[in-house]
Design a protein around this motif. Sequence first.
Motif, PDB file in Angstrom:
ATOM      1  N   UNK A   5     -16.686  59.774   1.585  1.00  0.00           N
ATOM      2  CA  UNK A   5     -17.528  58.704   1.082  1.00  0.00           C
ATOM      3  C   UNK A   5     -18.749  58.476   1.950  1.00  0.00           C
ATOM      4  N   UNK A   6     -19.758  57.886   1.352  1.00  0.00           N
ATOM      5  CA  UNK A   6     -20.960  57.567   2.125  1.00  0.00           C
ATOM      6  C   UNK A   6     -21.682  56.390   1.500  1.00  0.00           C
ATOM      7  N   UNK A   7     -22.561  55.806   2.288  1.00  0.00           N
ATOM      8  CA  UNK A   7     -23.430  54.739   1.817  1.00  0.00           C
ATOM      9  C   UNK A   7     -24.864  55.088   2.164  1.00  0.00           C
ATOM     10  N   UNK A   8     -25.784  54.491   1.415  1.00  0.00           N
ATOM     11  CA  UNK A   8     -27.202  54.702   1.666  1.00  0.00           C
ATOM     12  C   UNK A   8     -27.934  53.407   1.307  1.00  0.00           C
ATOM     13  N   UNK A   9     -28.902  52.993   2.107  1.00  0.00           N
ATOM     14  CA  UNK A   9     -29.498  53.687   3.247  1.00  0.00           C
ATOM     15  C   UNK A   9     -28.631  53.612   4.495  1.00  0.00           C
ATOM     16  N   UNK A  10     -28.905  54.532   5.417  1.00  0.00           N
ATOM     17  CA  UNK A  10     -28.277  54.491   6.729  1.00  0.00           C
ATOM     18  C   UNK A  10     -29.196  53.747   7.687  1.00  0.00           C
ATOM     19  N   UNK A  11     -28.678  53.495   8.879  1.00  0.00           N
ATOM     20  CA  UNK A  11     -29.452  52.740   9.850  1.00  0.00           C
ATOM     21  C   UNK A  11     -29.475  51.259   9.498  1.00  0.00           C
ATOM     22  N   UNK A  12     -30.298  50.517  10.209  1.00  0.00           N
ATOM     23  CA  UNK A  12     -30.405  49.088   9.970  1.00  0.00           C
ATOM     24  C   UNK A  12     -31.284  48.811   8.755  1.00  0.00           C
ATOM     25  N   UNK A  13     -30.808  47.918   7.920  1.00  0.00           N
ATOM     26  CA  UNK A  13     -31.617  47.425   6.812  1.00  0.00           C
ATOM     27  C   UNK A  13     -32.021  46.001   7.170  1.00  0.00           C
ATOM     28  N   UNK A  14     -33.286  45.805   7.450  1.00  0.00           N
ATOM     29  CA  UNK A  14     -33.773  44.493   7.882  1.00  0.00           C
ATOM     30  C   UNK A  14     -34.035  43.627   6.656  1.00  0.00           C
ATOM     31  N   UNK A  15     -33.444  42.444   6.665  1.00  0.00           N
ATOM     32  CA  UNK A  15     -33.609  41.529   5.532  1.00  0.00           C
ATOM     33  C   UNK A  15     -33.729  40.103   6.060  1.00  0.00           C
ATOM     34  N   UNK A  16     -34.501  39.291   5.377  1.00  0.00           N
ATOM     35  CA  UNK A  16     -34.620  37.872   5.713  1.00  0.00           C
ATOM     36  C   UNK A  16     -33.560  37.084   4.953  1.00  0.00           C
ATOM     37  N   UNK A  17     -33.298  35.868   5.435  1.00  0.00           N
ATOM     38  CA  UNK A  17     -32.365  35.004   4.716  1.00  0.00           C
ATOM     39  C   UNK A  17     -32.876  34.764   3.295  1.00  0.00           C
ATOM     40  N   UNK A  18     -31.925  34.769   2.357  1.00  0.00           N
ATOM     41  CA  UNK A  18     -32.256  34.470   0.971  1.00  0.00           C
ATOM     42  C   UNK A  18     -32.848  35.626   0.196  1.00  0.00           C
ATOM     43  N   UNK A  19     -32.732  36.873   0.727  1.00  0.00           N
ATOM     44  CA  UNK A  19     -33.267  38.041   0.019  1.00  0.00           C
ATOM     45  C   UNK A  19     -32.146  39.028  -0.278  1.00  0.00           C
ATOM     46  N   UNK A  20     -32.478  40.063  -1.035  1.00  0.00           N
ATOM     47  CA  UNK A  20     -31.506  41.106  -1.362  1.00  0.00           C
ATOM     48  C   UNK A  20     -32.207  42.451  -1.360  1.00  0.00           C
ATOM     49  N   UNK A  21     -31.401  43.513  -1.379  1.00  0.00           N
ATOM     50  CA  UNK A  21     -31.961  44.868  -1.408  1.00  0.00           C
ATOM     51  C   UNK A  21     -30.977  45.803  -2.110  1.00  0.00           C
ATOM     52  N   UNK A  22     -31.473  46.905  -2.676  1.00  0.00           N
ATOM     53  CA  UNK A  22     -30.586  47.861  -3.351  1.00  0.00           C
ATOM     54  C   UNK A  22     -29.971  48.840  -2.346  1.00  0.00           C
ATOM     55  N   UNK A  23     -28.801  49.337  -2.674  1.00  0.00           N
ATOM     56  CA  UNK A  23     -28.128  50.346  -1.868  1.00  0.00           C
ATOM     57  C   UNK A  23     -27.333  51.245  -2.803  1.00  0.00           C
ATOM     58  N   UNK A  24     -26.742  52.280  -2.225  1.00  0.00           N
ATOM     59  CA  UNK A  24     -26.007  53.258  -3.024  1.00  0.00           C
ATOM     60  C   UNK A  24     -24.686  53.578  -2.354  1.00  0.00           C
ATOM     61  N   UNK A  25     -23.669  53.771  -3.164  1.00  0.00           N
ATOM     62  CA  UNK A  25     -22.362  54.238  -2.713  1.00  0.00           C
ATOM     63  C   UNK A  25     -22.103  55.576  -3.394  1.00  0.00           C
ATOM     64  N   UNK A  26     -21.591  56.551  -2.634  1.00  0.00           N
ATOM     65  CA  UNK A  26     -21.315  57.861  -3.214  1.00  0.00           C
ATOM     66  C   UNK A  26     -20.231  58.579  -2.455  1.00  0.00           C
ATOM     67  N   UNK A  27     -19.895  59.769  -2.925  1.00  0.00           N
ATOM     68  CA  UNK A  27     -18.893  60.610  -2.259  1.00  0.00           C
ATOM     69  C   UNK A  27     -19.242  62.066  -2.513  1.00  0.00           C
ATOM     70  N   UNK A  28     -19.058  62.892  -1.488  1.00  0.00           N
ATOM     71  CA  UNK A  28     -19.284  64.333  -1.636  1.00  0.00           C
ATOM     72  C   UNK A  28     -17.947  65.047  -1.703  1.00  0.00           C
ATOM     73  N   UNK A  29     -17.927  66.116  -2.439  1.00  0.00           N
ATOM     74  CA  UNK A  29     -16.734  66.939  -2.582  1.00  0.00           C
ATOM     75  C   UNK A  29     -16.520  67.747  -1.309  1.00  0.00           C
TER      76      UNK A  29
END
Length: 1006
Positions: free
Chosen positions: A760-784
């Motif tokens: 399994x994996x998630x994206x993005x990697x590293x720190x995702x900087x966000x302010x209070x009261x905000x949101x951002x998109x991300x991805x969940x996946x898996x490689x064979x």
Amino acid sequence: MVAILVVLGVLTPPAHAVSLVTDPVSHVDPMIGTGNGGETVGQINNFPGPAVPFGMLQWSPDTPGAYAGYSYDSDKIRGFSLTHASVGCTQYGDIPILPVVGDIGAAPWNRTEKFSHSTETARAGEYAVTLEDSNVRVDMTSANRTGLAALRFPASEQARVLVKAGASLNGNKAASLRTVGDREVVGSATTGDFCGKQHSYTIHFALTFDRPFTTVGSWDGTTVTPGTSIDVSGPRSGGYLTFDTRADQTVRAKVAISYVGVEGAQRNMRTEIPAWDLAPVKAAARKQWHDNLSRIQIGGGTPEQVRTFYTALYHSLLYPTTFSDVDGRYIGFDQKIYSVKSGQRAQYANFSLWDTYRCLAALQALLRPDIASDLAQSLVNDAEQFGWLPKWPVMNSESGVMSGDNAVPFLASLHAFGARNFDTATALQYMLKGATTPAPPGFPYQQRQGVVDYQKYGYVPNDRSEQGHVRLGGSQTLEYAVDDFAISKFAAALGKPDTARTYAGRAQNWQNVFDGSTGYLRPKDSTGAFPAGPGFVPPRPGQFGQDGFDEGNAAQYNYFVPQNMAGLISAMGGRDSVNNRADTFFQQLNVGPNAPYQWSGNEVDFATPWLYDYTGQPWKTQEVVRRIENQLFSATPNGEPGNDDLGAQSSWYVWAALGAYPVTPGTTDLALASPLFPKAVIHLANGRSITINAPAAATDHPYVQRLTLNGRTWDRTSLPSSVLRDGATLNFDLSAQPNTAWGTTSPPPSYSEGQVGAIGYTSPTGQVVARQGTSFPATVGAVDADGRPDVVRWTAKPPAGITVTPSSGVLRGQTQAITVAVAADTPSGYHPVPVTFTDESGRALPGGTITVTVAAADGQATVCTILAATDTECGLQRRDNDDGRSEPVDGGRKTLNGYLYFAVTDDLVPAGSAHTATMTVDYLDQGTGTWNVQYDSTGEAYKGSASVTNTGTGTWKTATFTLPDAGFGNRQNAAADFRLSTGPGFVIAKVHVAVSGGTVLPIHLC
């Protein structure tokens, strides 16, 4: 056509016309690899002086400024020292001996003699040169522990021999010299600290002449004192001996060494070279080399290729070195005197195991299983005396250099390739101890640094990992997975199926550091998060390798799963994907640690050219291996692509020229390329042989058209283990054009026991900087990871203040888009969001973590570390370094050698601009000395702050420092940002840093 081939220099006569080499010693050129391989390579560090196979004494000239002894680019000799190794750090070069004529001058310890290569003669077991300033001809030869030289002086009553007892290449902690009668001097030298690590060894010597000296004198490194005898000691001590050569110009000298004592050296000398004639000693050395080198006979090839091959084989049989005396005695790791046990003929030392486990171990065991068994028993003896298997033992001390548990695959490979006469049960005992148990607090060595974390997480977290040139969490994890695989195979061979099964599972821990979002093996932190992508990140100028990897980068380590290449290839997207990436990777062949291409001069990439054998394009392996042979190796002083590392690099060439390579440590798996020579015969220790016929072999004929094994068509890209036991005949048909059909469907073995089917994996990697009261998109996946379709279930587990929508789901080969939201009242700081993955049966799969970083409104980053036996680090890491070590005490840590180094997490405070930093230090007020902070400013790496003066109250205090124009460029030792300059014995409890300005990421971690 024949005429054309002759002009091209690649005439390949029919197989029946190829004559095998019968005198391999005559093709050895010890000058190969004594030079410099260029900016990327640096010094290769082979030595030209005489030695016998695995000999204790390696008597050879040293040139000034060469950290391993001899540089072909120099024209001066500082002496002929008694120990050498083709190492990557300063060491050895003990007790240089220099003949001169006339006045010795005010500083004889610095005396050198000019020489020319035109007067040098270097052969296996002998060396000669003329020292031009004094017109002295030096002719040397060697037995195992004893050397013999003829020194032909001009007629003079001031023919001198300088004995530089305290002149080891890495300096001396102690040295001594004294006369015994009027023909002998004896003494010792204590040195060590290989690669800056704290350890030491003592070498004892005896130097005897065939005539009396007329006068003598000594020095202590500052003053020369004439006298009638010598009895001097001190780290820079030495002496001179004078001979009258007006009637007889040749003075003969014998020197012997021992690590037990002077009496051992004298006994070694009496036993090994009782007389003064050099000829029989040279003949005996030559015979030893003939007996060893003749175990592989080659036929055909160019004269340069033959010299390169047999010199590589010669260098492959120099190390490890004999450590026990002729009576079997040696000094152990516990400083006690031992005798070799029944069945063991000699104790050995100097194992560069990170380098040599990959292919040298297999070669030595294949050709000399008797000696290889003694090598294995030597490591077992070390473990019994020391408590742990070593990883880079220098004489009878452990340096701790390099990462990995490297004695494990070394021992397993020795055993697999035929070394069976050692205490395998005890070897396994110490393998298992090191794989499960940390050393006690304060012990100066860890067999597996981070072993507790490795067992807890299934990987070594990069934020808690060993510090070398950079942090090493990624490469440590990959090395430990190889080590675990080696334990599994070794245990299976010993009839321990449960242990084998356990460690086969641990061998798949590489899956825990595979990042499916980038397709790279990468370091992971203790929250389960990967750093920001992409996989390969160019290191900063001056940095040696990418963060997370020992002497390399993510591109160079990305194929380092020799135990399960099929699983890795599947995870990387399959054969086509890997082939495309590999085609780019091999566009350059020797780039060093900071570029995303092959680095043939370093061990991590030794096996990588055989990658295409696993991906269905073996003709590309054949081409790449031949290109490396042709472009990077030659019969010249500069003729190797990297530091020889005690024969590791040379053994690669031997295997490559034979057309095979031991790709999987702990097994007998030999992956195929193609032979360089039309004929080769490997004589096995059991009397059988492996015959390799390739009548069309030539520099430009690397491609396999057809192969038969014992007369039957063989369409596989590896050999069965029976070849090593029973012998075989291999017939290669080679061509200048690739055969894209041969061997495409039968890769070498991969070992998948214990692997999971998806990662399994998630994206993005590293720190995702966000302010209070905000949101951002991300991805969940898996490689064979196993080539079969998988149903993967995932669940996000966000902390308070963070929500994930959706928070769970099922993956059937697709990815899942999610939204990560930060509540309005979420405090500033890191908020890791772990995402767990399971297969249909509920089995846990490797997962990922999304690191939500909530910024602070005040524009300031605050970090700290609380010092203890295990530090509590919040964005600030203490970094041990050779001049900055400490030990835990009540309330904090105490400095051992003057400094404590620290680094702020790079993503919080990137380099490249000026910042204002305020540091507070909680310390125990002892004594009356002064101390300060030295920090990496924008202008200099060690800028000093204002000082604090202790007042000896014995109470805890807090000091505050303001650090203007702080650069945070990691330019200090251990890639640190600042160090506390306190002197030894200083106790510190906590360090807190607040940073603003520049490109700081405002976040409050403390």
